[in-house]
Motif scaffolding. Structure first.
Motif, PDB file in Angstrom:
ATOM      1  N   UNK A 115       0.834  -1.210   0.000  1.00 13.75           N
ATOM      2  CA  UNK A 115       0.000   0.000   0.000  1.00 13.75           C
ATOM      3  C   UNK A 115       0.863   1.252   0.000  1.00 13.75           C
ATOM      4  N   UNK A 116       0.406   2.244  -0.773  1.00  7.68           N
ATOM      5  CA  UNK A 116       1.050   3.553  -0.782  1.00  7.68           C
ATOM      6  C   UNK A 116      -0.056   4.608  -0.706  1.00  7.68           C
ATOM      7  N   UNK A 117       0.182   5.649   0.110  1.00  8.32           N
ATOM      8  CA  UNK A 117      -0.855   6.638   0.408  1.00  8.32           C
ATOM      9  C   UNK A 117      -0.431   8.033  -0.017  1.00  8.32           C
ATOM     10  N   UNK A 118      -1.392   8.802  -0.488  1.00  2.81           N
ATOM     11  CA  UNK A 118      -1.146  10.185  -0.889  1.00  2.81           C
ATOM     12  C   UNK A 118      -0.883  11.048   0.338  1.00  2.81           C
ATOM     13  N   UNK A 119      -0.351  12.246   0.122  1.00  2.00           N
ATOM     14  CA  UNK A 119      -0.341  13.218   1.216  1.00  2.00           C
ATOM     15  C   UNK A 119      -1.788  13.479   1.645  1.00  2.00           C
ATOM     16  N   UNK A 120      -1.978  13.983   2.851  1.00  2.00           N
ATOM     17  CA  UNK A 120      -3.327  14.291   3.341  1.00  2.00           C
ATOM     18  C   UNK A 120      -3.870  15.499   2.582  1.00  2.00           C
ATOM     19  N   UNK A 121      -5.095  15.362   2.093  1.00  2.00           N
ATOM     20  CA  UNK A 121      -5.776  16.471   1.423  1.00  2.00           C
ATOM     21  C   UNK A 121      -6.775  17.054   2.411  1.00  2.00           C
ATOM     22  N   UNK A 166      -8.189   0.848  -5.106  1.00  2.00           N
ATOM     23  CA  UNK A 166      -7.954   2.228  -4.706  1.00  2.00           C
ATOM     24  C   UNK A 166      -9.016   2.619  -3.694  1.00  2.00           C
ATOM     25  N   UNK A 167      -8.554   3.178  -2.579  1.00  2.00           N
ATOM     26  CA  UNK A 167      -9.428   3.579  -1.486  1.00  2.00           C
ATOM     27  C   UNK A 167      -9.344   5.083  -1.266  1.00  2.00           C
ATOM     28  N   UNK A 168     -10.402   5.643  -0.718  1.00  2.00           N
ATOM     29  CA  UNK A 168     -10.351   6.964  -0.115  1.00  2.00           C
ATOM     30  C   UNK A 168     -10.401   6.718   1.392  1.00  2.00           C
ATOM     31  N   UNK A 169      -9.390   7.214   2.120  1.00  2.00           N
ATOM     32  CA  UNK A 169      -9.283   6.967   3.556  1.00  2.00           C
ATOM     33  C   UNK A 169      -9.320   8.290   4.310  1.00  2.00           C
ATOM     34  N   UNK A 170     -10.220   8.385   5.266  1.00  2.00           N
ATOM     35  CA  UNK A 170     -10.290   9.594   6.084  1.00  2.00           C
ATOM     36  C   UNK A 170      -9.229   9.540   7.172  1.00  2.00           C
ATOM     37  N   UNK A 171      -9.017  10.676   7.826  1.00  2.00           N
ATOM     38  CA  UNK A 171      -8.032  10.720   8.903  1.00  2.00           C
ATOM     39  C   UNK A 171      -8.449   9.826  10.071  1.00  2.00           C
ATOM     40  N   UNK A 172      -9.735   9.483  10.163  1.00  2.00           N
ATOM     41  CA  UNK A 172     -10.198   8.554  11.199  1.00  2.00           C
ATOM     42  C   UNK A 172     -10.094   7.097  10.738  1.00  2.00           C
ATOM     43  N   UNK A 173      -9.418   6.895   9.588  1.00  2.00           N
ATOM     44  CA  UNK A 173      -9.133   5.560   9.042  1.00  2.00           C
ATOM     45  C   UNK A 173     -10.350   4.840   8.464  1.00  2.00           C
ATOM     46  N   UNK A 174     -11.416   5.574   8.155  1.00  2.00           N
ATOM     47  CA  UNK A 174     -12.532   4.961   7.425  1.00  2.00           C
ATOM     48  C   UNK A 174     -12.124   4.869   5.962  1.00  2.00           C
TER      49      UNK A 174
END
Length: 166
Positions: free
Chosen positions: A64-70, A101-109
């Motif tokens: 897994x690789x994640x984008x910077x926080x938007x 591909x996921x969209x992940x919130x800062x609360x990890x949803x």
């Protein structure tokens, strides 16, 4: 925008996955593993990120690789039609795994935006995904590669672009 020509542009490897995405060029690839060129420069010396099935990964293991926080706090990022990410992918091989591909919130949803499995063809394909804009939570986009069974098959990604609003 990230074309991976110099680095990962702030994208981060997840620490709790099984293996990593790697920056690479086609000129360093072994024959039959991955695209002949990157998407950006269309040359063997151009860079992209890649996971390859190998004897070191078991089928089903994840990278897994994640984008910077938007930030949704940016008023321009709250557009009703949502934010768009455009990227190019290359998934070729008889025993290729999956790309989710996921969209992940800062609360990890996490919400699945796209799930591709199996051979998608021996060429770069463009994909544009709309990221939901109905919440105020900051978020990231996560690309998850899942190993398949073929030791030469792999998944390549290049040219990530978020819409300018964010």
């Amino acid at each position: 925008h990230c074309n991976f020509e110099f680095d990962l542009c702030g994208w981060k490897q997840d620490e709790n996955d099984d293996f990593d995405w790697h920056l690479r060029t086609s000129s360093t690839a072994k024959l039959g593993t991955g695209p002949a060129t990157d998407h950006t420069l269309q040359e063997p010396s151009g860079h992209y990120i890649f996971i390859k099935n190998s004897f070191f990964q078991l089928p089903g293991q994840k990278s897994r690789i994640s984008s910077p926080v938007l930030s949704r706090k940016n008023k321009n990022c709250k557009v009703l039609e949502g934010v768009v990410i455009v990227f190019y992918y290359h998934m070729y091989g008889a025993h290729i795994g999956s790309l989710i591909i996921y969209q992940r919130t800062t609360l990890k949803h996490e919400k699945i935006l796209l799930n591709l499995t199996g051979n998608q063809g021996n060429f770069w394909q463009r994909k544009a995904l709309t990221l939901s804009g109905d919440e105020d939570e900051d978020f990231q986009v996560v690309f998850e590669g899942i190993a398949g069974e073929g030791p030469k098959d792999g998944i390549a990604l290049d040219d990530f672009t978020f819409s300018r609003e964010c």
